[in-house]
Every structure is written in C-alpha cells, then in structure tokens.
Scaffold this motif. Structure first.
Motif, PDB file in Angstrom:
ATOM      1  N   ASP A 171       0.824  -1.214   0.000  1.00  0.00           N
ATOM      2  CA  ASP A 171       0.000   0.000   0.000  1.00  0.00           C
ATOM      3  C   ASP A 171       0.859   1.266   0.000  1.00  0.00           C
ATOM      4  OD1 ASP A 171      -2.254  -1.587   0.060  1.00  0.00           O
ATOM      5  OD2 ASP A 171      -2.579  -1.392   2.225  1.00  0.00           O
ATOM      6  N   ARG A 172       1.965   1.207   0.716  1.00  0.00           N
ATOM      7  CA  ARG A 172       2.859   2.364   0.813  1.00  0.00           C
ATOM      8  C   ARG A 172       3.356   2.792  -0.563  1.00  0.00           C
ATOM      9  NH1 ARG A 172       7.664   0.734   4.320  1.00  0.00           N
ATOM     10  NH2 ARG A 172       5.970   0.460   5.802  1.00  0.00           N
ATOM     11  N   PHE A 173       3.601   1.825  -1.435  1.00  0.00           N
ATOM     12  CA  PHE A 173       4.123   2.119  -2.763  1.00  0.00           C
ATOM     13  C   PHE A 173       3.046   2.125  -3.845  1.00  0.00           C
ATOM     14  CE2 PHE A 173       8.042   0.428  -0.687  1.00  0.00           C
ATOM     15  CZ  PHE A 173       8.802   1.585  -0.793  1.00  0.00           C
ATOM     16  N   GLY A 174       1.791   1.987  -3.446  1.00  0.00           N
ATOM     17  CA  GLY A 174       0.696   2.086  -4.404  1.00  0.00           C
ATOM     18  C   GLY A 174       0.474   0.855  -5.250  1.00  0.00           C
ATOM     19  N   TYR A 175       0.746  -0.324  -4.687  1.00  0.00           N
ATOM     20  CA  TYR A 175       0.530  -1.584  -5.398  1.00  0.00           C
ATOM     21  C   TYR A 175      -0.661  -2.333  -4.797  1.00  0.00           C
ATOM     22  CZ  TYR A 175       5.028  -1.174  -7.790  1.00  0.00           C
ATOM     23  OH  TYR A 175       6.069  -0.747  -8.574  1.00  0.00           O
ATOM     24  N   ASN A 176      -1.272  -3.177  -5.600  1.00  0.00           N
ATOM     25  CA  ASN A 176      -2.350  -4.014  -5.086  1.00  0.00           C
ATOM     26  C   ASN A 176      -1.874  -5.436  -4.818  1.00  0.00           C
ATOM     27  OD1 ASN A 176      -2.063  -4.962  -7.675  1.00  0.00           O
ATOM     28  ND2 ASN A 176      -4.184  -4.596  -8.310  1.00  0.00           N
ATOM     29  N   MET A 177      -0.569  -5.636  -4.844  1.00  0.00           N
ATOM     30  CA  MET A 177       0.041  -6.933  -4.554  1.00  0.00           C
ATOM     31  C   MET A 177       1.535  -6.718  -4.354  1.00  0.00           C
ATOM     32  SD  MET A 177       0.192  -8.691  -8.355  1.00  0.00           S
ATOM     33  CE  MET A 177      -1.487  -8.244  -8.796  1.00  0.00           C
ATOM     34  N   ASN A 178       2.258  -7.768  -4.087  1.00  0.00           N
ATOM     35  CA  ASN A 178       3.712  -7.723  -4.005  1.00  0.00           C
ATOM     36  C   ASN A 178       4.253  -7.084  -5.293  1.00  0.00           C
ATOM     37  OD1 ASN A 178       6.462  -8.394  -4.223  1.00  0.00           O
ATOM     38  ND2 ASN A 178       6.199 -10.438  -3.369  1.00  0.00           N
ATOM     39  N   ARG A 198       6.160  -9.419  -7.590  1.00  0.00           N
ATOM     40  CA  ARG A 198       5.258 -10.365  -8.233  1.00  0.00           C
ATOM     41  C   ARG A 198       4.535  -9.707  -9.403  1.00  0.00           C
ATOM     42  NH1 ARG A 198       1.903 -14.832  -6.748  1.00  0.00           N
ATOM     43  NH2 ARG A 198       0.022 -14.830  -8.009  1.00  0.00           N
ATOM     44  N   LYS A 199       4.082  -8.479  -9.206  1.00  0.00           N
ATOM     45  CA  LYS A 199       3.336  -7.795 -10.259  1.00  0.00           C
ATOM     46  C   LYS A 199       4.187  -7.634 -11.517  1.00  0.00           C
ATOM     47  CE  LYS A 199       0.753  -3.681 -11.490  1.00  0.00           C
ATOM     48  NZ  LYS A 199       0.081  -2.451 -11.055  1.00  0.00           N
ATOM     49  N   LYS A 200       5.428  -7.222 -11.349  1.00  0.00           N
ATOM     50  CA  LYS A 200       6.294  -7.032 -12.519  1.00  0.00           C
ATOM     51  C   LYS A 200       6.544  -8.356 -13.243  1.00  0.00           C
ATOM     52  CE  LYS A 200       8.632  -2.841 -10.915  1.00  0.00           C
ATOM     53  NZ  LYS A 200       9.927  -2.171 -10.664  1.00  0.00           N
ATOM     54  N   LEU A 201       6.704  -9.434 -12.486  1.00  0.00           N
ATOM     55  CA  LEU A 201       6.897 -10.741 -13.121  1.00  0.00           C
ATOM     56  C   LEU A 201       5.652 -11.145 -13.905  1.00  0.00           C
ATOM     57  CD1 LEU A 201       8.777 -12.753 -10.329  1.00  0.00           C
ATOM     58  CD2 LEU A 201       9.742 -11.664 -12.366  1.00  0.00           C
ATOM     59  N   LEU A 202       4.480 -10.948 -13.309  1.00  0.00           N
ATOM     60  CA  LEU A 202       3.242 -11.290 -14.002  1.00  0.00           C
ATOM     61  C   LEU A 202       3.060 -10.430 -15.255  1.00  0.00           C
ATOM     62  CD1 LEU A 202       0.786 -11.740 -10.987  1.00  0.00           C
ATOM     63  CD2 LEU A 202       1.719 -13.544 -12.457  1.00  0.00           C
ATOM     64  N   MET A 203       3.403  -9.155 -15.167  1.00  0.00           N
ATOM     65  CA  MET A 203       3.309  -8.282 -16.328  1.00  0.00           C
ATOM     66  C   MET A 203       4.196  -8.766 -17.461  1.00  0.00           C
ATOM     67  SD  MET A 203       3.232  -4.447 -14.643  1.00  0.00           S
ATOM     68  CE  MET A 203       3.132  -3.678 -16.247  1.00  0.00           C
ATOM     69  N   ALA A 204       5.349  -9.336 -17.103  1.00  0.00           N
ATOM     70  CA  ALA A 204       6.300  -9.817 -18.111  1.00  0.00           C
ATOM     71  C   ALA A 204       5.966 -11.228 -18.589  1.00  0.00           C
ATOM     72  CB  ALA A 204       7.714  -9.789 -17.534  1.00  0.00           C
ATOM     73  N   GLY A 205       4.956 -11.858 -17.970  1.00  0.00           N
ATOM     74  CA  GLY A 205       4.594 -13.217 -18.357  1.00  0.00           C
ATOM     75  C   GLY A 205       5.510 -14.277 -17.790  1.00  0.00           C
ATOM     76  N   ILE A 206       6.207 -13.943 -16.719  1.00  0.00           N
ATOM     77  CA  ILE A 206       7.133 -14.892 -16.085  1.00  0.00           C
ATOM     78  C   ILE A 206       6.399 -15.640 -14.986  1.00  0.00           C
ATOM     79  CG2 ILE A 206       9.210 -15.054 -14.644  1.00  0.00           C
ATOM     80  CD1 ILE A 206      10.367 -12.748 -16.261  1.00  0.00           C
ATOM     81  N   GLU A 243       0.976   1.992 -11.475  1.00  0.00           N
ATOM     82  CA  GLU A 243      -0.291   2.466 -12.015  1.00  0.00           C
ATOM     83  C   GLU A 243      -0.719   1.688 -13.262  1.00  0.00           C
ATOM     84  OE1 GLU A 243      -2.284   4.590 -10.628  1.00  0.00           O
ATOM     85  OE2 GLU A 243      -0.919   4.922  -8.956  1.00  0.00           O
ATOM     86  N   THR A 244       0.081   0.717 -13.645  1.00  0.00           N
ATOM     87  CA  THR A 244      -0.232  -0.080 -14.828  1.00  0.00           C
ATOM     88  C   THR A 244      -0.729  -1.449 -14.403  1.00  0.00           C
ATOM     89  OG1 THR A 244       1.549   1.044 -16.015  1.00  0.00           O
ATOM     90  CG2 THR A 244       0.686  -0.976 -16.996  1.00  0.00           C
ATOM     91  N   SER A 245      -1.840  -1.882 -14.997  1.00  0.00           N
ATOM     92  CA  SER A 245      -2.376  -3.195 -14.644  1.00  0.00           C
ATOM     93  C   SER A 245      -1.608  -4.281 -15.399  1.00  0.00           C
ATOM     94  CB  SER A 245      -3.866  -3.275 -14.967  1.00  0.00           C
ATOM     95  OG  SER A 245      -4.057  -3.314 -16.362  1.00  0.00           O
ATOM     96  N   ILE A 246      -1.870  -5.498 -15.063  1.00  0.00           N
ATOM     97  CA  ILE A 246      -1.137  -6.604 -15.653  1.00  0.00           C
ATOM     98  C   ILE A 246      -1.402  -6.724 -17.150  1.00  0.00           C
ATOM     99  CG2 ILE A 246      -0.924  -9.133 -15.637  1.00  0.00           C
ATOM    100  CD1 ILE A 246      -1.303  -8.973 -12.600  1.00  0.00           C
ATOM    101  N   ASN A 247      -2.596  -6.317 -17.607  1.00  0.00           N
ATOM    102  CA  ASN A 247      -2.874  -6.396 -19.037  1.00  0.00           C
ATOM    103  C   ASN A 247      -2.455  -5.141 -19.791  1.00  0.00           C
ATOM    104  OD1 ASN A 247      -4.801  -4.521 -18.411  1.00  0.00           O
ATOM    105  ND2 ASN A 247      -6.564  -5.854 -18.754  1.00  0.00           N
ATOM    106  N   GLY A 248      -1.781  -4.216 -19.093  1.00  0.00           N
ATOM    107  CA  GLY A 248      -1.219  -3.056 -19.762  1.00  0.00           C
ATOM    108  C   GLY A 248      -2.056  -1.806 -19.697  1.00  0.00           C
ATOM    109  N   THR A 249      -3.250  -1.885 -19.122  1.00  0.00           N
ATOM    110  CA  THR A 249      -4.100  -0.707 -19.013  1.00  0.00           C
ATOM    111  C   THR A 249      -3.910  -0.057 -17.662  1.00  0.00           C
ATOM    112  OG1 THR A 249      -5.955  -2.025 -18.183  1.00  0.00           O
ATOM    113  CG2 THR A 249      -5.801  -1.731 -20.562  1.00  0.00           C
ATOM    114  N   ALA A 250      -4.518   1.120 -17.504  1.00  0.00           N
ATOM    115  CA  ALA A 250      -4.402   1.833 -16.223  1.00  0.00           C
ATOM    116  C   ALA A 250      -4.969   0.980 -15.108  1.00  0.00           C
ATOM    117  CB  ALA A 250      -5.138   3.158 -16.310  1.00  0.00           C
TER     118      ALA A 250
END
Length: 351
Positions: free
Chosen positions: A280-287, A290-298, A323-330
């Motif tokens: 929450d401190r960094f404005g994420y809805n998850m680790n 983890r989010k960056k890995l999921l965004m990259a398809g890893i 601020e970017t969702s996993i599918n690339g949208t806001a």
C-alpha cells in the motif's frame, strides 16, 4: 574477509573450532546435548520432519556446513554464509519485528516459525530437548566470546546509501535473466533445488512470507555474500543481487498467519515486499516484485523458468509500474488477493 569487515585484515581471524573431547563440555549430559544440537542444525528437516512440516529447509541452508554432500564443515562456522560463532553472547536482544526482548531459545523458535514454515502448533516447545540442544550448540560455538559483544561477522551487510535501489525500481524481470545465468544450475529453473542438496527458494517447501529472506535487501546481501555456495562473491554488483532477490521474492510461498502483527510500532521496512502495508505504501495491489513478473509473463509458481519466458525489453521493469495493470491498461481496480494455495496441513494461502 573484506566483505564482512574491510579493516579486519590479518589482525582478526575467523577460526572454526573442532568438536572433540577437549572442546566439548565435561558434563556428559551437556556434551550429548551439544552433539545432538549439531545434528539438528545440520539436517533439521531430516532429523525432526514432524517439526518442520513439509518444508525442506534446514538451518545449514543459511548457516553453512551440515550433512549435505556439498557442505563444508560444521554448521555456523563458514564465514561466507551466516556464521553462528559467538552470536549466543548477544542474547537476550531486542527485536523490532515483534517489539520485544527475546532470548536465544525464542530466536530459534522464530526460525522454525518463519524460515522453516513450521505450523505454530508443531514448533518445538521452549523447554523441549530439541530447543535445549540447539541452544547448547550455539553456546558451545560462542565459548570465549565476551557477553554482549557482537562479532563483526554476525550480520550480512545489506545495500546502503547509493547501493540501495528503491523498492519500486528493483527489476525482478532482469533478475530472472540473472537467475538463469547464476543460480538455476543449483536451485533449478523451477526454484525447487534438489532434495538433500540445495534448498527450494520458493513454493510450498520453502520459507514463508514472514521470514527474513523474504525481504529483498536481506536476500540481496546474502546472495552477494554467500552464493554460489562454496565459491561466493561471483555476483557482487549491488544492482544485480537486488534484482535477483526481487525475482526470488516475487514468487508464491507459504503465508505466515501472524504476518499482520509484525512491526506493529513502526510498520514493516520497505524491503518487506510480501507485507500489505508495504504494498500500500508504494501504491501496489500486490507484491510489487510479483506484479512485474506477471506483467512480463514470467511464472511465479513452481513452473520452470525458460530463457524464452524473459521479454526482450527488461529495462522497462526498472520503472515502478504501480499504475499499470497486468494487461497493460491503467490500474484502477481495488486490491486483489492473488496467491497460491499449497497442499499440506501447514500450508496456507500465499500472498
């Protein structure tokens, strides 16, 4: 030894001791406790599997030595790992994580709870023979160390100052590439290691999300100092080890139920990426890792990581991307509970 203390030089020697009749206590019962404690540290999950759940972790995985074929010497006596020599002299100590003083037995119990992911109902009791034996071994290792004197080798140095990359800028996707190049040969492309040889780094048999190694700067310091086992310091660049640590700690692992009670006074440190308050401190809805890995398809489970899974443009993931969702949208969605459910009596939902 410059990685531990640049000024130690030849004036301070880290000299492992041998276990024999001249070094062991004269009292027969204490002697047996020390030897039993050594066995427990060397092969914890093998010696007392009912006290470590489905975890394949042992104390030797972090503290070196042990009964593994690749081990060097006795547990806690390898300067490149996390040595235990002399550490008993520093207890009792204050811990900010649970905001209390703790003695050595409580510290050992905490390792069962977190690093070995033992169900709280199965942790060896405070006055059990197992805990007394492990305490006795640590006291034996510390013989001759002045009370309340913390040896310079006790703590692995974390990145500091300009070395420290802000959590939102750690790049676990680049870390995936570095992992394949430097770590997968021992721990596997799936991060599960090999039974009786190398420990799992994530998944149901690894440490839980409340363990010290679940914090990226802590893990980065360990990777830089201790890995690969037996010939460390091959990856010494601070950005490299922080990116690898981000990759490892972007994966599913067992959840510690009491996690929300940790750091009740000041809140978790920035490196504790598995904690909701940090997310929450960094404005994420998850680790965030983890989010960056999921965004990259890893993959973030125990599926094997392949070179083809890593996108060509890894530099993008140095950016916060909160601020970017996993599918690339806001990203306008509310917090989502994303994790994995592991089988086993003491495995719970990982966040």
């Amino acid at each position: 030894m410059r990685y531990r203390n640049e000024t130690a030089g030849k004036n301070v020697a880290f000299v492992p001791k041998k276990m024999n009749n001249s070094t062991l206590p004269e009292n027969e019962h204490r002697r047996e406790l020390v030897k039993y404690g050594r066995q427990l540290f060397a092969n914890t999950s093998g010696m007392i599997p009912n006290k470590t759940g489905s975890s394949r972790m042992s104390c030797a995985n972090c503290h070196g030595g042990g009964s593994l074929p690749s081990a060097n010497g006795m547990v806690g006596q390898e300067i490149t790992m996390i040595p235990l020599v002399g550490t008993a002299a520093g207890y009792p100590e204050w811990t900010g994580r649970t905001s209390r003083m703790r003695d050595m037995r409580q510290r050992i119990q905490g390792c069962f709870l977190r690093s070995m992911n033992t169900d709280p109902k199965n942790i060896p009791a405070y006055d059990s023979r197992e805990i007394q034996a492990m305490e006795s071994y640590l006291v034996w290792l510390a013989k001759g160390t002045p009370v309340q004197k913390v040896p310079y080798w006790r703590h692995i140095r974390k990145p500091e100052g300009s070395e420290e990359i802000p959590v939102p800028n750690i790049n676990p996707v680049r870390g995936a590439k570095l992992y394949l190049e430097n770590c997968a040969s021992c721990h596997g492309k799936d991060g599960q290691g090999s039974k009786g040889q190398y420990p799992p780094l994530w998944g149901p048999d690894s440490y839980n999300d409340g363990a010290g190694m679940g914090r990226v700067y802590t893990a980065a310091g360990f990777i830089r100092e201790a890995m690969p086992y037996g010939s460390p310091h091959q990856v010494s660049d601070w950005r490299d080890v922080q990116d690898i640590a981000g990759f490892v700690n972007g994966h599913d692992r067992p959840h510690l139920d009491r996690q929300n009670k940790d750091w009740s006074a000041d809140g978790p440190p920035d490196e504790a990426v598995y904690y909701k308050r940090v997310q929450d401190r960094f404005g994420y809805n998850m680790n965030p890792m983890r989010k960056k890995l999921l965004m990259a398809g890893i993959p973030v489970g125990t599926e094997p990581l392949n070179k083809g899974d890593i996108p060509d443009n890894v530099r993008r993931y140095r950016n916060p991307l909160n601020e970017t969702s996993i599918n690339g949208t806001a990203n306008t969605s509310s917090r989502v509970a994303i994790g994995a459910t592991f089988s086993g009596s003491n495995q719970r939902r990982a966040s």
